[in-house]
Design a protein around this motif. Structure first.
Motif: not given
Ligand SMILES: Nc1ncnc2c1ncn2[C@@H]1O[C@H](COP(=O)(O)OP(=O)(O)OP(=O)(O)O)[C@@H](O)[C@H]1O
Ligand SMILES: [Mg+2]
Length: 525
Positions: A368-393
């Motif tokens: 909606r253009g309500e925020l300035v452009p930015f970066l989202l940095l996710v450490e330990e990303a395998h826990n937050f977007c795991p490969e399908r079939g291996l785990s769920k989040s």
């Protein structure tokens, strides 16, 4: 379009070596050639060299191997007591990187070099122009180029972050340290960033580096120690992370019934889902409501299956993540600031719920253009977007969406992981730049090579041999894969390992006579 990898011309990191290093011999191909190294040349594997071509002018090349031979020691003629030196030869193989044409594009020569041509050490200027390492001012300074350490590596922040980046390596290879370097540069450039920090490693960016070993290296990298104050640290648990600036609070009313069902500690059957939907409908009728209000409404329900639902809701309430005034996304993303959500001590399911809620709110606001452009940095990303079939989040879906659509809306994603094979392939392959430090696990190497177009087996071998703190950079941000000695941090590093064997505790020396005599009587009688 601005060049994406460049060097600040104000930084001069060293002298270029003059003179020739060798002579081309034998058959010369389009991709590589062999040359005899001069006795006094000191080039090694990975060094950048150049050859003058009658059509293309200077062509940049890189040494891929060096072999030493000695005729006296060939098996057919070998004898023991002969003089070694005279017939010893060092033969180098170099791959041809290319020349820059009049439009500034790196091209491969179509006509090979001639045998007998001299090979020279490449100069910084040619390396910068050929690899795209040029430009002015505001790049992300990562460290020094391996193969020509006088060349600092600056990356274009737009190319790097808008099109997403992954930082991958085995444990202890230097991922978080490299990410720390990236964040320092983001802080220097005032690029707003949100860090999902499961281990509470990044608040140390507030303090200047005091590590003696690292301080000694600062001159080499032309940096000075510095702590950053434009950082806000949030945490759901101020008792566990007392130095954080503010409590992070989730807005319960913003959770959709579907999200809430997924966030409950145990799966609930459809009869309980129906009760939940009905209760949320009633709660919404009152306007604003809390998790406690919802529990009361469920308690009023006459169905007997409500009790399991109540237990589930109570355990979510007890996580205390909804206690207090909800954190606003405008507090998390502010121009010129880095925010950290320190999730140390937070249950994994609650971590997922926070990442899902925050990422969704940020993505929607950005659309909606309500925020300035930015970066989202996710450490330990395998826990937050795991490969399908291996785990769920619960956060997988939104991170997949951000990976594929974030670029269009000015939301960059940086995923960091020690287990590339365990991250969702869709997310990994949407990252257009990879910063890869040492990886040895064959499954992880396979995942990396599958997610990068044109990834060669040479690069795979290279990754296995990288030293800690040395990264291979592949992808759109560089004209050619390069190896970089990641610079030391200006600020303190919060990660690192904890020694299993500790120094003995220092003994307390008691000098007060009465206490001394009491200890004597109690313990040494
Ligand atoms: N570029 C560098 N310069 C100096 N030291 C470094 C560098 N990179 C890494 N190190 C050292 O290596 C240690 C481990 O690095 P880091 O904490 O980044 O590992 P990691 O890959 O994040 O590991 P984990 O997967 O366990 O989180 C650091 O404590 C630091 O001492
Ligand atoms: Mg780490």
């Amino acid at each position: 379009m601005e060049r994406f990898l460049f060097v600040d011309s104000s930084l001069n990191f060293g002298e270029d070596m003059a003179g020739d290093v060798g002579l081309i011999f034998g058959e010369v191909g389009h991709r590589d050639f062999n040359f005899l190294l001069n006795d006094n040349s000191e080039v090694s594997k990975g060094a950048y060299v150049k050859v003058n071509h009658e059509t293309y002018d200077w062509v940049l090349c890189q040494i891929t191997s060096i072999k030493i031979s000695n005729e006296l020691y060939s098996l057919s003629t070998m004898k023991y007591e002969r003089e070694v030196k005279d017939t010893e030869r060092r033969i180098a193989t170099a791959k041809i990187i290319g020349f820059v044409d009049e439009k500034g594009i790196l091209r491969s020569p179509k006509i090979p070099f001639k045998p007998g041509q001299k090979v020279y050490s490449a100069d910084s200027k040619l390396i910068k122009s050929s690899l795209g390492l040029k430009g002015k001012g505001d790049g992300i300074y990562l460290g020094l180029l391996e193969g020509h350490r006088g060349t600092p590596v600056f990356l274009n922040p737009n190319k790097l972050f808008q099109k997403h980046v992954s930082v991958l390596a085995k444990t202890g290879a230097g991922k978080s340290y490299t990410v720390g370097v990236l964040i320092e540069e983001l802080l220097e450039k005032g690029i707003p960033t949100l860090i999902i920090d499961p281990h509470g490693e990044y608040a140390s960016l507030k303090q200047a580096n005091i590590n003696t070993r690292e301080l000694e290296q600062m001159e080499r990298f032309r940096i000075t120690p510095k702590g950053y104050d434009n950082i806000s640290e949030f945490t759901p648990y101020l008792d566990i992370n007392p130095n954080a600036d503010r409590k992070f609070v989730l807005d319960f009313t913003k959770l959709s019934p579907r999200d809430l069902i997924e966030a409950l500690p145990t799966k609930i059957p459809s009869s309980q889902k129906a009760i939940l939907f009905e209760s949320i409908k009633i709660a919404r009728g009152y306007g604003s409501y809390s998790i406690e209000d919802l529990i009361h409404i469920v308690q009023e329900n006459e169905s007997r299956s409500k009790w399991n639902l109540i237990t589930n809701l109570e355990s979510l309430r007890d996580s205390k993540i909804f206690d207090g005034t909800p954190t606003k996304i405008e507090d998390l993303i502010q121009d010129g600031r880095v925010s950290i959500i320190n999730l140390k001590g937070t249950q994994p399911e609650i971590q997922g719920l926070i990442v899902m809620s925050v990422s969704t709110a940020l993505f929607e606001a950005r659309k909606r253009g309500e925020l300035v452009p930015f970066l989202l940095l996710v450490e330990e990303a395998h826990n937050f977007c795991p490969e399908r079939g291996l785990s769920k989040s619960i956060s997988s879906k939104i991170l997949r969406t951000i990976a594929s659509e974030g670029r269009k809306f000015g939301m960059g994603l940086c995923v960091v992981s020690q287990r590339p094979a365990r991250i969702d392939k869709n997310v990994l392959s949407q990252c257009n730049t990879q910063l890869i430090l040492k990886v040895t696990n064959p499954n992880d190497l396979r995942a990396i090579s599958q997610s990068i177009e044109g990834f060669s087996s040479d690069l795979e071998d290279e990754i296995k041999l990288l030293l800690p703190g040395v990264a291979l950079i592949v992808g759109e941000v560089v004209e050619q894969p390069i190896i970089v000695n990641i610079r030391v941090k200006r600020s303190q590093h919060g990660g690192g390992s904890i020694d299993m064997v500790r120094e003995p505790q220092s003994r307390v020396i008691v000098t007060e006579p009465r206490v001394k005599s009491l200890i004597q009587r109690l313990f040494f009688r």
